[in-house]
Design an enzyme around this catalytic site. Structure first.
Site, mmCIF file in Angstrom:
data_model
loop_
_atom_site.group_PDB
_atom_site.id
_atom_site.type_symbol
_atom_site.label_atom_id
_atom_site.label_comp_id
_atom_site.label_asym_id
_atom_site.label_seq_id
_atom_site.Cartn_x
_atom_site.Cartn_y
_atom_site.Cartn_z
ATOM 1 N N GLY A 18 33.072 57.490 46.340
ATOM 2 C CA GLY A 18 34.020 58.173 45.462
ATOM 3 C C GLY A 18 35.142 58.904 46.174
ATOM 4 O O GLY A 18 35.629 59.929 45.688
ATOM 5 N N ASN A 20 38.239 57.894 46.534
ATOM 6 C CA ASN A 20 39.448 57.823 45.686
ATOM 7 C C ASN A 20 39.348 58.805 44.520
ATOM 8 O O ASN A 20 40.322 59.463 44.169
ATOM 9 C CB ASN A 20 39.661 56.397 45.187
ATOM 10 C CG ASN A 20 40.367 55.544 46.220
ATOM 11 O OD1 ASN A 20 41.546 55.741 46.491
ATOM 12 N ND2 ASN A 20 39.639 54.621 46.837
ATOM 13 N N MET A 96 31.969 48.967 41.272
ATOM 14 C CA MET A 96 31.684 47.624 41.787
ATOM 15 C C MET A 96 30.953 46.762 40.750
ATOM 16 O O MET A 96 29.813 46.334 40.974
ATOM 17 C CB MET A 96 30.861 47.727 43.080
ATOM 18 C CG MET A 96 31.543 48.540 44.162
ATOM 19 S SD MET A 96 33.176 47.919 44.614
ATOM 20 C CE MET A 96 32.702 46.522 45.608
ATOM 21 N N LEU A 99 33.545 43.007 35.014
ATOM 22 C CA LEU A 99 33.535 43.476 33.625
ATOM 23 C C LEU A 99 33.677 42.310 32.650
ATOM 24 O O LEU A 99 34.385 41.338 32.927
ATOM 25 C CB LEU A 99 34.696 44.451 33.423
ATOM 26 C CG LEU A 99 34.617 45.709 34.300
ATOM 27 C CD1 LEU A 99 35.952 46.432 34.329
ATOM 28 C CD2 LEU A 99 33.505 46.626 33.811
ATOM 29 N N ASN A 113 42.698 49.956 37.928
ATOM 30 C CA ASN A 113 41.833 49.733 39.104
ATOM 31 C C ASN A 113 42.640 49.882 40.383
ATOM 32 O O ASN A 113 43.864 49.709 40.378
ATOM 33 C CB ASN A 113 41.251 48.314 39.032
ATOM 34 C CG ASN A 113 40.272 48.030 40.170
ATOM 35 O OD1 ASN A 113 39.454 48.881 40.524
ATOM 36 N ND2 ASN A 113 40.365 46.842 40.745
ATOM 37 N N HIS A 115 42.682 48.201 44.211
ATOM 38 C CA HIS A 115 42.132 47.076 44.969
ATOM 39 C C HIS A 115 42.726 47.116 46.381
ATOM 40 O O HIS A 115 43.941 47.292 46.538
ATOM 41 C CB HIS A 115 42.479 45.756 44.281
ATOM 42 C CG HIS A 115 41.916 44.574 45.000
ATOM 43 N ND1 HIS A 115 40.570 44.272 44.984
ATOM 44 C CD2 HIS A 115 42.505 43.649 45.793
ATOM 45 C CE1 HIS A 115 40.363 43.193 45.728
ATOM 46 N NE2 HIS A 115 41.519 42.799 46.229
ATOM 47 N N SER A 142 46.650 48.097 46.107
ATOM 48 C CA SER A 142 47.381 47.978 44.841
ATOM 49 C C SER A 142 46.635 48.727 43.747
ATOM 50 O O SER A 142 45.410 48.609 43.634
ATOM 51 C CB SER A 142 47.483 46.509 44.400
ATOM 52 O OG SER A 142 47.973 45.686 45.438
ATOM 53 N N GLU A 149 40.954 38.541 34.118
ATOM 54 C CA GLU A 149 40.828 37.865 35.418
ATOM 55 C C GLU A 149 40.543 38.896 36.505
ATOM 56 O O GLU A 149 41.164 39.959 36.534
ATOM 57 C CB GLU A 149 42.139 37.165 35.772
ATOM 58 C CG GLU A 149 42.474 35.993 34.888
ATOM 59 C CD GLU A 149 41.564 34.805 35.160
ATOM 60 O OE1 GLU A 149 41.403 34.446 36.342
ATOM 61 O OE2 GLU A 149 41.002 34.273 34.187
ATOM 62 N N LEU A 150 39.662 38.580 37.446
ATOM 63 C CA LEU A 150 39.297 39.518 38.513
ATOM 64 C C LEU A 150 40.504 39.873 39.379
ATOM 65 O O LEU A 150 41.209 38.985 39.872
ATOM 66 C CB LEU A 150 38.199 38.898 39.393
ATOM 67 C CG LEU A 150 37.711 39.777 40.547
ATOM 68 C CD1 LEU A 150 36.935 40.977 40.028
ATOM 69 C CD2 LEU A 150 36.867 38.974 41.527
ATOM 70 N N ASP A 151 40.722 41.190 39.572
ATOM 71 C CA ASP A 151 41.802 41.701 40.438
ATOM 72 C C ASP A 151 43.162 41.084 40.094
ATOM 73 O O ASP A 151 43.958 40.753 40.971
ATOM 74 C CB ASP A 151 41.456 41.476 41.922
ATOM 75 C CG ASP A 151 40.196 42.205 42.316
ATOM 76 O OD1 ASP A 151 39.940 43.282 41.765
ATOM 77 O OD2 ASP A 151 39.454 41.692 43.167
ATOM 78 N N GLN A 179 45.895 55.390 52.816
ATOM 79 C CA GLN A 179 46.994 55.144 51.872
ATOM 80 C C GLN A 179 46.511 55.182 50.432
ATOM 81 O O GLN A 179 47.209 55.674 49.539
ATOM 82 C CB GLN A 179 47.641 53.776 52.156
ATOM 83 C CG GLN A 179 48.428 53.725 53.431
ATOM 84 C CD GLN A 179 49.582 54.716 53.440
ATOM 85 O OE1 GLN A 179 50.329 54.819 52.474
ATOM 86 N NE2 GLN A 179 49.708 55.462 54.519
HETATM 87 C C1 GRF Z 1 38.167 51.347 47.952
HETATM 88 O O1 GRF Z 1 38.524 50.665 49.109
HETATM 89 C C2 GRF Z 1 38.784 50.693 46.755
HETATM 90 O O2 GRF Z 1 40.034 50.130 47.002
HETATM 91 C C3 GRF Z 1 37.805 49.604 46.421
HETATM 92 O O3 GRF Z 1 36.540 50.163 46.709
HETATM 93 C C4 GRF Z 1 36.677 51.213 47.655
HETATM 94 C C5 GRF Z 1 36.110 52.444 47.020
HETATM 95 O O4 GRF Z 1 36.036 53.523 47.889
HETATM 96 N N1 GRF Z 1 37.970 49.177 45.065
HETATM 97 P P1 GRF Z 1 35.693 54.953 47.324
HETATM 98 O O5 GRF Z 1 34.367 54.875 46.574
HETATM 99 O O6 GRF Z 1 36.805 55.403 46.432
HETATM 100 O O7 GRF Z 1 35.549 55.823 48.541
#
Ligand code: GRF
Length: 197
Positions: A18, A20, A96, A99, A113, A115, A142, A149-151, A179
């Site tokens: 977590g 992000n 992860m 869906l 999301n 990615h 991104s 569709e995935l991503d 980033q």
């Molecule tokens: C990140 O690299 C994000 O882009 C991807 O999964 C990772 C999640 O990391 N979808 P965190 O749980 O936010 O540390």
């Protein structure tokens, strides 16, 4: 939202550390984002990010996918839990799970999301290794609207990093993640500002 002063309401979905999610909570705490994080939800009881969210005073809940017989039944339960909070945006932050189309349709236009690639390049897993193997000189992350569709789905914002000659997947991932922690709050700010216009 009807009132321009009203905060956009977010629900964040995680599966793991977590980081992000933490960057979004920090941006909100610092007054950089006009948002209210209504809840952090996880499909995994052991997601490290849950504890952090709880300590930040945010409601948390686990909908453990292992307790459901099908992807459809899990997604229905997760959607019902999210709906309790009536969010303006549902933020996937390292969530992860693949869906179902029903879930994506239900939250169409509100489901976001992050990615770790410069979409449309490198959808799916192991993006950093694949970028190195492809000889890319640039890589990144991104934030995008989720579609069936995935991503896939319209990109809201991207951040780029150079791929260095001595990079391996871990060093590149670390540079991209740094980033990501600026990118996700910036993308949410863009969405929330557009919504208030
Ligand atoms: C990140 O690299 C994000 O882009 C991807 O999964 C990772 C999640 O990391 N979808 P965190 O749980 O936010 O540390």
């Amino acid at each position: 939202m009807t009132d321009k002063q009203e905060k956009a309401r977010l629900v964040i979905l995680i599966s793991g550390r977590g980081s992000n999610m933490r960057s979004i909570i920090a941006a909100a705490e610092q007054g950089e984002l006009n948002i209210d994080i209504a809840a952090v939800l996880s499909n995994r009881p052991d997601a490290a990010g849950l504890q952090f969210a709880h300590e930040a005073g945010i409601s948390t809940a686990v909908i453990d996918h292992k307790l459901f017989e099908s992807r459809e039944s899990f997604d229905k339960a997760m959607a019902a839990e999210i709906d309790r909070y009536q969010p303006d945006f549902v933020i996937l932050a390292g969530f992860m799970r693949i869906l179902t189309a029903e879930f994506v349709d239900h939250f169409a236009g509100r489901l976001i999301n992050i990615h770790p690639s410069l979409l449309p390049k490198f959808k799916g897993l192991h993006t950093h290794q694949r970028a190195i193997e492809a000889g890319e000189t640039e890589h990144g992350a991104s934030v995008h609207f989720v579609t069936a569709e995935l991503d896939d789905g319209p990109v809201i914002l991207q951040a780029k990093v150079p791929v260095l000659t001595n990079d391996n997947a871990d060093t590149l991932a670390a540079r991209v993640l740094e980033q990501e922690h600026m990118l996700y709050p910036a993308a949410i700010k863009k969405l929330v500002t557009q919504q208030a216009d």
